[in-house]
Motif scaffolding. Structure first.
Motif, PDB file in Angstrom:
ATOM      1  N   SER A  92       0.748  -1.207   0.110  1.00 36.43           N
ATOM      2  CA  SER A  92      -0.014   0.078  -0.033  1.00 36.43           C
ATOM      3  C   SER A  92       0.816   1.283  -0.039  1.00 36.43           C
ATOM      4  N   LEU A  93       1.899   1.251   0.837  1.00 38.28           N
ATOM      5  CA  LEU A  93       2.832   2.424   0.782  1.00 38.28           C
ATOM      6  C   LEU A  93       3.524   2.596  -0.601  1.00 38.28           C
ATOM      7  N   TYR A  94       3.860   1.515  -1.026  1.00 33.39           N
ATOM      8  CA  TYR A  94       4.247   1.362  -2.536  1.00 33.39           C
ATOM      9  C   TYR A  94       3.528   1.927  -3.535  1.00 33.39           C
ATOM     10  N   TRP A  95       2.309   1.626  -3.633  1.00 32.10           N
ATOM     11  CA  TRP A  95       1.332   2.332  -4.518  1.00 32.10           C
ATOM     12  C   TRP A  95       1.086   3.918  -4.245  1.00 32.10           C
ATOM     13  N   TYR A  96       1.296   4.150  -2.972  1.00 34.73           N
ATOM     14  CA  TYR A  96       1.128   5.527  -2.478  1.00 34.73           C
ATOM     15  C   TYR A  96       2.175   6.310  -3.173  1.00 34.73           C
ATOM     16  N   GLY A  97       3.338   5.966  -3.249  1.00 34.60           N
ATOM     17  CA  GLY A  97       4.514   6.333  -3.877  1.00 34.60           C
ATOM     18  C   GLY A  97       4.245   6.611  -5.414  1.00 34.60           C
ATOM     19  N   TYR A 112      10.526   5.306   0.847  1.00 29.92           N
ATOM     20  CA  TYR A 112      11.314   4.812   2.140  1.00 29.92           C
ATOM     21  C   TYR A 112      10.641   4.229   3.220  1.00 29.92           C
ATOM     22  N   GLN A 113       9.316   4.596   3.350  1.00 29.67           N
ATOM     23  CA  GLN A 113       8.362   3.732   4.294  1.00 29.67           C
ATOM     24  C   GLN A 113       8.286   2.553   3.844  1.00 29.67           C
ATOM     25  N   VAL A 114       8.355   2.143   2.684  1.00 34.87           N
ATOM     26  CA  VAL A 114       8.352   0.692   2.464  1.00 34.87           C
ATOM     27  C   VAL A 114       9.569  -0.095   3.064  1.00 34.87           C
ATOM     28  N   LEU A 115      10.820   0.402   2.950  1.00 33.31           N
ATOM     29  CA  LEU A 115      12.021   0.088   3.268  1.00 33.31           C
ATOM     30  C   LEU A 115      11.747   0.138   4.639  1.00 33.31           C
ATOM     31  N   GLU A 116      11.248   1.137   5.329  1.00 34.14           N
ATOM     32  CA  GLU A 116      11.317   1.375   6.897  1.00 34.14           C
ATOM     33  C   GLU A 116      10.351   0.126   7.556  1.00 34.14           C
ATOM     34  N   TYR A 117       9.181  -0.381   6.734  1.00 31.69           N
ATOM     35  CA  TYR A 117       8.518  -1.122   7.147  1.00 31.69           C
ATOM     36  C   TYR A 117       8.937  -2.517   7.541  1.00 31.69           C
ATOM     37  N   TYR A 118      10.423  -2.644   6.838  1.00 33.63           N
ATOM     38  CA  TYR A 118      10.854  -4.055   6.856  1.00 33.63           C
ATOM     39  C   TYR A 118      11.949  -4.019   7.784  1.00 33.63           C
ATOM     40  N   PHE A 119      12.443  -2.741   8.422  1.00 33.18           N
ATOM     41  CA  PHE A 119      13.374  -2.704   9.754  1.00 33.18           C
ATOM     42  C   PHE A 119      13.545  -3.511  10.643  1.00 33.18           C
ATOM     43  N   LEU A 132      15.318  15.482  -7.744  1.00 32.50           N
ATOM     44  CA  LEU A 132      15.104  14.176  -7.198  1.00 32.50           C
ATOM     45  C   LEU A 132      14.815  12.812  -8.053  1.00 32.50           C
ATOM     46  N   GLY A 133      14.595  13.247  -9.336  1.00 30.44           N
ATOM     47  CA  GLY A 133      13.989  12.100 -10.233  1.00 30.44           C
ATOM     48  C   GLY A 133      15.170  10.770 -10.093  1.00 30.44           C
ATOM     49  N   HIS A 134      16.257  10.893 -10.259  1.00 35.05           N
ATOM     50  CA  HIS A 134      17.263   9.800 -10.136  1.00 35.05           C
ATOM     51  C   HIS A 134      17.226   9.277  -8.697  1.00 35.05           C
ATOM     52  N   ASP A 135      17.067   9.784  -7.760  1.00 37.42           N
ATOM     53  CA  ASP A 135      16.904   9.256  -6.439  1.00 37.42           C
ATOM     54  C   ASP A 135      15.803   8.819  -6.004  1.00 37.42           C
ATOM     55  N   ILE A 136      14.703   9.088  -6.828  1.00 38.78           N
ATOM     56  CA  ILE A 136      13.229   8.537  -6.253  1.00 38.78           C
ATOM     57  C   ILE A 136      13.415   7.013  -7.239  1.00 38.78           C
ATOM     58  N   GLU A 137      14.005   7.072  -8.424  1.00 36.37           N
ATOM     59  CA  GLU A 137      13.979   5.963  -8.989  1.00 36.37           C
ATOM     60  C   GLU A 137      14.792   4.735  -8.256  1.00 36.37           C
ATOM     61  N   LEU A 138      15.935   5.359  -7.626  1.00 41.54           N
ATOM     62  CA  LEU A 138      16.972   4.549  -6.692  1.00 41.54           C
ATOM     63  C   LEU A 138      16.019   3.793  -5.696  1.00 41.54           C
ATOM     64  N   VAL A 139      15.289   4.675  -4.704  1.00 39.57           N
ATOM     65  CA  VAL A 139      14.569   4.174  -3.678  1.00 39.57           C
ATOM     66  C   VAL A 139      13.350   3.483  -4.258  1.00 39.57           C
ATOM     67  N   ARG A 140      12.872   3.667  -5.150  1.00 39.54           N
ATOM     68  CA  ARG A 140      11.885   2.985  -5.851  1.00 39.54           C
ATOM     69  C   ARG A 140      12.557   1.521  -6.078  1.00 39.54           C
ATOM     70  N   PHE A 141      13.393   1.270  -6.862  1.00 42.94           N
ATOM     71  CA  PHE A 141      14.068   0.031  -7.187  1.00 42.94           C
ATOM     72  C   PHE A 141      14.163  -0.774  -5.859  1.00 42.94           C
ATOM     73  N   LEU A 142      14.798   0.112  -4.599  1.00 39.63           N
ATOM     74  CA  LEU A 142      15.210  -0.910  -3.595  1.00 39.63           C
ATOM     75  C   LEU A 142      14.071  -1.010  -2.917  1.00 39.63           C
ATOM     76  N   ALA A 143      12.895  -0.457  -2.802  1.00 37.20           N
ATOM     77  CA  ALA A 143      11.767  -0.654  -2.413  1.00 37.20           C
ATOM     78  C   ALA A 143      11.019  -1.893  -2.836  1.00 37.20           C
ATOM     79  N   GLN A 144      11.196  -2.028  -4.324  1.00 37.82           N
ATOM     80  CA  GLN A 144      10.765  -3.283  -5.140  1.00 37.82           C
ATOM     81  C   GLN A 144      11.517  -4.558  -4.613  1.00 37.82           C
ATOM     82  N   ARG A 145      12.928  -4.350  -4.425  1.00 38.06           N
ATOM     83  CA  ARG A 145      13.773  -5.474  -4.116  1.00 38.06           C
ATOM     84  C   ARG A 145      13.435  -6.064  -2.745  1.00 38.06           C
ATOM     85  N   VAL A 146      12.912  -5.073  -1.587  1.00 41.22           N
ATOM     86  CA  VAL A 146      12.579  -5.431  -0.464  1.00 41.22           C
ATOM     87  C   VAL A 146      11.297  -6.030  -0.386  1.00 41.22           C
TER      88      VAL A 146
END
Length: 465
Positions: free
Chosen positions: A277-282, A297-304, A441-455
């Motif tokens: 749900s957080l991912y789709w919000y992004g 980032y909250q997607v990553l944080e959810y799995y901390f 922030l375009g590239h950084d958003i792509e980076l954190v989205r990619f990492l959220a997908q992997r998590v």
């Protein structure tokens, strides 16, 4: 050279100009620009079916220039307008016309509705005007001539020939005449939406502007528009903002993306609903870079909790499995307490949790594949367009690539929420919405989205229907 091929050697500009008719709009635009000292150049663009001669016009934009590339049709729209007395302001779809001392700034609604005028042009005090009249030629201190004003009954005759203006009561007391309305023909010609009807656009117009310096004009517009827009929102529930010129970074496709020719298949996995749900919000927060970044980032944080204490959990589990462990033995329990307290000592706890999560979910090779692009590599490791964030250098063999990514992401997180790094004393400067840094922030958003997908993938389970 075979049929259908284009020679690598570009044809002569002068030779191509000689083939144009004398009344070609590009030739007329060149003459106009030479006369009023507007920067003009010719360019030859190769196309699939040959070559095209393009007019290249530049207008001042502070210490930069705003570029216009025009074929015959676009050049025709620029003809007859005093481009030499025009300057662009910042990254906004805004122009200052020095010959009439006027700023025109395009506005649109926060709710993304395309025609702000559908709401503004129905407010009390709206005056209907003929679009045949030149708004730029109107005297600052006098209203538009009565003969070009229409009543509401007359408007139905031809909507495309009718514009509107909404003067703000009391604005002349500021030394300027300020109004909303249909843009001038010159603005419409220079607008990035040049093919859109003038009646579909709305501008905030400041007339009687004595300042001519770019930065001072930009500051004046920002100050005035902030106050006006807030009042409009409170009084009429119309949320407005200045429209920016689109200069989005062209982002690369993620290496995780499948080929477009693949046939869609039934997923094998199901994903954690709250994190998804957080991912789709992004994904839904297009045009709001700070919100997008924080959602991913909250997607990553959810799995901390799951990944950051994995090693500790295994050690405690092993202790409890030990047949010699005695629940009534204080020394055994004290040993468990010491083990569980190890992660609470020291500083940078959240940063360390992020690093642990990325290490558990993302392989170094997968992240390197994502970063293996010259444009991305230069953005993350080259000259920093976003201040006070860590670099990611794929050539740095001494630092784990995932740790570098975690440091950069966490630095950005601290700047967005305006908190200091855990355990640190320096307060990060707030990263403001609508700032030039936020737009980059375009590239950084792509980076954190990619990492959220992997998590999300790492935390998936087999689907059962």
């Amino acid at each position: 050279m075979t049929d259908g091929q284009i020679s690598d050697e570009l044809p002569s500009i002068e030779a191509m100009k000689e083939q144009l008719p004398r009344d070609d709009a590009r030739l007329l635009l060149e003459a106009q620009c030479r006369a009023d000292n507007t920067s003009f150049e010719w360019e030859v663009w190769p196309l699939s079916d040959g070559y095209r001669l393009i007019a290249h016009v530049s207008i001042p934009n502070g210490r930069r220039q705003r570029e216009y590339y025009a074929d015959a049709a676009k050049a025709a729209r620029l003809l007859g307008h005093n481009i030499g007395a025009t300057a662009a302001l910042g990254d906004l779809e805004t122009f200052f016309f020095s010959d009439s001392e006027t700023i025109e700034a395009r506005v649109h609604a926060y709710d993304s509705k395309p025609r702000v005028s559908l709401r503004l042009d129905r407010l009390p005090g709206v005056q209907r005007i003929s679009l045949e009249s030149s708004i730029n030629n109107v005297s600052v201190n006098s209203p538009i001539n009565d003969e070009v004003l229409f009543s509401d009954e007359d408007v139905a005759i031809n909507q495309r020939d009718v514009g509107w203006r909404l003067p703000l009561n009391g604005s002349t007391e500021t030394g300027m005449a300020i109004e909303f309305g249909t843009p001038s023909a010159r603005f419409a010609a220079l607008s990035s939406s040049g093919t859109r009807e003038r009646s579909d656009m709305t501008v905030l117009r400041l007339q009687g502007v004595k300042e001519h310096r770019h930065d001072a004009l930009l500051a004046l517009l920002q100050n005035v528009s902030d106050s006006i827009f807030f009042d409009m929102d409170v009084r009429y529930n119309v949320p407005l903002r200045l429209r920016k010129v689109t200069r989005a970074i062209r982002l690369k496709k993620n290496p995780s993306s499948g080929s477009a020719v693949d046939v869609p298949r039934m997923p094998r996995s199901t994903y954690q609903p709250k994190a998804l749900s957080l991912y789709w919000y992004g994904r839904s927060a297009a045009g709001m870079p700070l919100l997008q970044f924080l959602a991913y980032y909250q997607v990553l944080e959810y799995y901390f909790p799951k990944y950051s204490h994995r090693e500790l959990i295994e050690r405690i589990r092993n202790e409890l499995r030990d047949p010699s462990f005695k629940i009534d033995d204080d020394s055994d329990l004290t040993r468990l307490i010491r083990m569980s307290g190890q992660t609470d000592s020291g500083t940078g706890r959240e940063r360390d949790q992020l690093k642990a999560t990325l290490r558990a979910c993302v392989s170094d090779d997968r992240l390197k594949s994502f970063l293996d692009d010259p444009e991305r590599a230069n953005f993350y490791a080259g000259q920093q367009v976003i201040r006070d964030v860590a670099r990611i250098d794929t050539k740095n063999k001494k630092a784990d690539l995932r740790d570098q990514a975690a440091d950069r992401i966490y630095d950005l997180r601290c700047r967005i929420v305006h908190t200091k790094d855990d355990g640190g004393s320096k307060l990060a400067e707030l990263l403001l919405p609508f700032s030039s840094e936020a737009e980059r922030l375009g590239h950084d958003i792509e980076l954190v989205r990619f990492l959220a997908q992997r998590v999300l993938v790492a935390g998936a389970s087999a689907i059962r229907i």
